[in-house]
Design an enzyme around this catalytic site. Structure first.
Site, short mmCIF file in Angstrom:
data_model
loop_
_atom_site.label_atom_id
_atom_site.label_comp_id
_atom_site.label_asym_id
_atom_site.label_seq_id
_atom_site.Cartn_x
_atom_site.Cartn_y
_atom_site.Cartn_z
N LYS B 78 1.98 -4.91 -6.95
CA LYS B 78 3.18 -5.77 -6.98
C LYS B 78 2.82 -7.08 -7.66
O LYS B 78 1.75 -7.66 -7.35
CB LYS B 78 3.66 -6.01 -5.55
CG LYS B 78 4.96 -6.79 -5.45
CD LYS B 78 5.39 -6.96 -3.99
CE LYS B 78 6.77 -7.61 -3.88
NZ LYS B 78 7.19 -7.78 -2.46
N SER B 158 12.02 -6.20 -1.63
CA SER B 158 11.69 -6.76 -2.91
C SER B 158 10.67 -5.96 -3.71
O SER B 158 10.59 -6.13 -4.93
CB SER B 158 11.16 -8.18 -2.73
OG SER B 158 9.92 -8.17 -2.02
N SER B 182 10.58 -5.69 2.87
CA SER B 182 10.38 -5.49 1.43
C SER B 182 9.46 -4.34 1.05
O SER B 182 9.31 -4.04 -0.13
CB SER B 182 9.83 -6.77 0.79
OG SER B 182 10.85 -7.71 0.64
#
Lengths: 95, 490
Positions: B78, B158, B182
């Site tokens: 990420k 997210s 997330s």
């Protein structure tokens, strides 16, 4: 809680985010809707409850107060939009 | 022979160890898949050269018998983890041009274990969102679509890019971070597995901070075993993060049994929310039946403050964000937009650099922390947060784990809910309470919605008891037999 344009202006200045005048009213409505929804917390009885600041009860370890890192000037300023001689270059703040 | 990208992380590890495949061919197969799937916009930065050089080094170590836990396994990171020499954006314009000169502890652990970097995945800006639509680098497309309907769906957020990359077989596994859901919500939306460990299990050092009392790194995989394996390599004590726990990392993968016999599994009444689709309610019941069939005892429990978790979160998270994001002032890194004086430069830089959702949260946070409102909002939220923690403590007197749906819906269309922040926040209704309590929780793909989209079930465990969560997760995985694939993938 309903926020007016003047309050949004004050918050934007505290947050150091430029907000054009035309955006104040829509922002006031958006933020008021969120705050209005948050206000249901008032229903929860929390009289003698201690605020929770740290979710996991962790005992922090002690260590010797010694310098174990440093001399990173080049690495620290490497990403600066403007730097000179190992310093960050900023605008003049003292006349 | 099965396509290399169809292998799971653990299976690829076994084939690398037996020298049946090489790390280089495994990396190349994933780089090819990454190139073919660019339309998903799952990656912000691809690192193909780095991947091949790391794979070559891994091959050399495999030959010498010096393999680490993840030796030669290509994974995605990420783009919230700082990676030395590789651009790190946090999905924001304000970090334009930022290339860290240091490595986050979690990614350092992964590279030390021999993992191979495919690149940095897309995310909601500063991890603030549940759809990946707030990214400055554009929305990510979920590899899943409804049958007979090619409309683009969100991957959740997210950590949407990481979830999409794992679901689309671009990466064997991926890192994520979870502040209010997330990891778990995108895992559910993309039909894969995702775990957020106990707060303090992974070091936060070098992860771009959103809400420090909630942020926790975690793992995505296509199976429970894969997810456990990645998490095991990520976790561990780090003196550089004062909230990281000085506890040994258990060998979750070796201990993984899927046995739930004798476990008590709680079903919280408060998670039956209005308007929940029938398919989700039925799947939740099926999950309870599966665990009961394996010998677990199903216990009705109450978590009375559940409905207050989201509003509590939307005070605490923005408050901490407004403080954490004060550092983006255009002086030390990233974007700078010059104004007529220093204050104007700050204001113009932050106005140009932050997107609408980030500005909204900074302003909410600034307001709830401002003089005259601190007690009414921030302190109140911290008190309600304790009530929520107490709910879980009472529940865990009676049960060993809690079973809930992961999200109140399946993936929605790209562009939906963008005009209604509160409707968007409701995506996290089932994931935020355990985040506030710092508890380990995982989402396991368990079925399909009426529209043929994946749905997840969530397991929540006691602090530091990831093992029970993983074992119950494996029991669900075996019973659900979820083998559906995104359209177009074989």
């Amino acid at each position: 809680m309903s926020l007016d344009k003047a309050t949004v202006r004050r918050i934007s200045e505290l947050a150091r985010i430029e907000v054009p005048d035309a955006d104040l009213e829509p922002l006031a409505q958006e933020l008021s809707a969120i705050l209005g929804w948050i206000e249901q917390l008032g229903e929860v009885e929390t009289g003698d409850v201690a605020p929770l600041r740290s979710v996991m009860p962790i005992t922090h370890p002690w260590r010797e107060d010694v310098v174990d890192d440093g001399n990173q000037q080049a690495a620290i300023t490497e990403n600066a939009p403007s730097s000179h001689d190992g310093y960050f270059v900023v605008q003049r703040v003292v006349e | 022979m099965t396509a290399l990208t169809a292998l799971g992380l653990a299976e690829a590890k076994r084939r690398l160890a037996s020298r049946e495949i090489s790390a280089t061919e495994l990396a190349q197969a994933h780089l090819d898949a990454m190139e073919r799937a660019r339309g998903l916009n799952a990656f912000i930065t691809e690192t193909p050269e780095l991947a091949l050089s790391m794979a070559a080094a891994a091959d050399a170590r495999l030959v010498k018998g010096e393999a680490g836990l993840l030796e030669g396994l290509p994974i995605a990171i990420k783009d919230l983890f700082c990676t030395e020499g590789v651009s790190t954006t946090a999905g924001s314009h304000i970090l334009d041009g930022f290339t860290p000169t240091y490595e986050s502890t979690v990614t350092r652990n992964l590279w030390a274990a021999g993992a191979v970097s495919l690149g940095k995945t897309n995310l909601d800006e500063f991890a603030m969102g549940s759809s990946n639509m707030t990214s400055y680098h554009g929305p990510v497309r979920n590899p899943w679509t409804k049958p007979q309907d090619n409309a683009a769906l969100v991957p959740g957020g997210s950590s949407g890019g990481s979830a999409a990359a794992v679901a689309a077989r671009i990466a064997l596994a991926a890192t994520g971070t979870d502040t209010g859901g997330s990891i778990r919500q995108p895992a559910a939306f993309c039909g894969i597995t995702g775990i957020k460990p106990t707060y303090g299990r992974c070091s936060r050092w070098g992860i771009v901070a959103f809400a420090s009392s909630l942020d926790q790194a975690g793992a995505f995989g296509r199976t429970v075993e894969d997810t456990a394996l990645l998490l095991q390599a990520m976790a561990g004590y780090d003196p550089k993060d004062s909230t990281s726990a000085d506890l040994p990392v258990p060998d979750w993968t070796t201990a993984l049994s899927g046995k739930v016999k004798g476990l008590r599994i709680g079903i919280p009444a408060e998670y039956r929310v209005d308007g929940m689709p029938t398919a989700i309610e039925e799947l939740w019941q099926a999950g309870a039946d599966w665990l009961r069939a394996e010998g677990a005892e199903i216990v009705e429990i109450n978590l009375p403050h559940t409905k207050y978790a989201l509003p509590t979160y939307y005070i605490i998270a923005p408050a901490e964000a407004s403080s954490n994001l004060a550092r983006y002032d255009g002086m030390r890194y990233g974007l700078r937009v010059e104004g007529e004086n220093l204050k104007a430069t700050y204001e113009k830089t932050r106005a140009a650099g932050f997107g609408a959702e980030v500005k909204r949260r900074i302003m909410i946070g600034t307001y709830v922390l401002s003089a005259g409102y601190y007690d009414a909002y921030y302190l109140k939220a911290q008190k309600v947060r304790r009530r929520i923690v107490e709910d879980f403590e009472a529940a865990f007197e009676k049960v060993d784990a809690i079973l809930t749906p992961t999200a109140p819906s399946a993936a929605f269309r790209v562009g939906e809910k963008m005009d209604d922040p509160v409707a968007m926040y409701l995506n996290d209704v089932f994931t935020v309470p355990s985040s506030l309590a710092g508890l380990p929780a995982m989402s396991v793909p368990a079925g399909l919605s009426a529209d043929g989209l994946p749905l997840g079930l969530q397991l929540i465990g006691r602090a530091w008891d990831e093992q029970t969560v993983l074992d119950a997760g494996l029991a669900l995985e075996r019973a659900a037999g979820f083998e559906a694939l995104p359209y177009g993938l074989l």
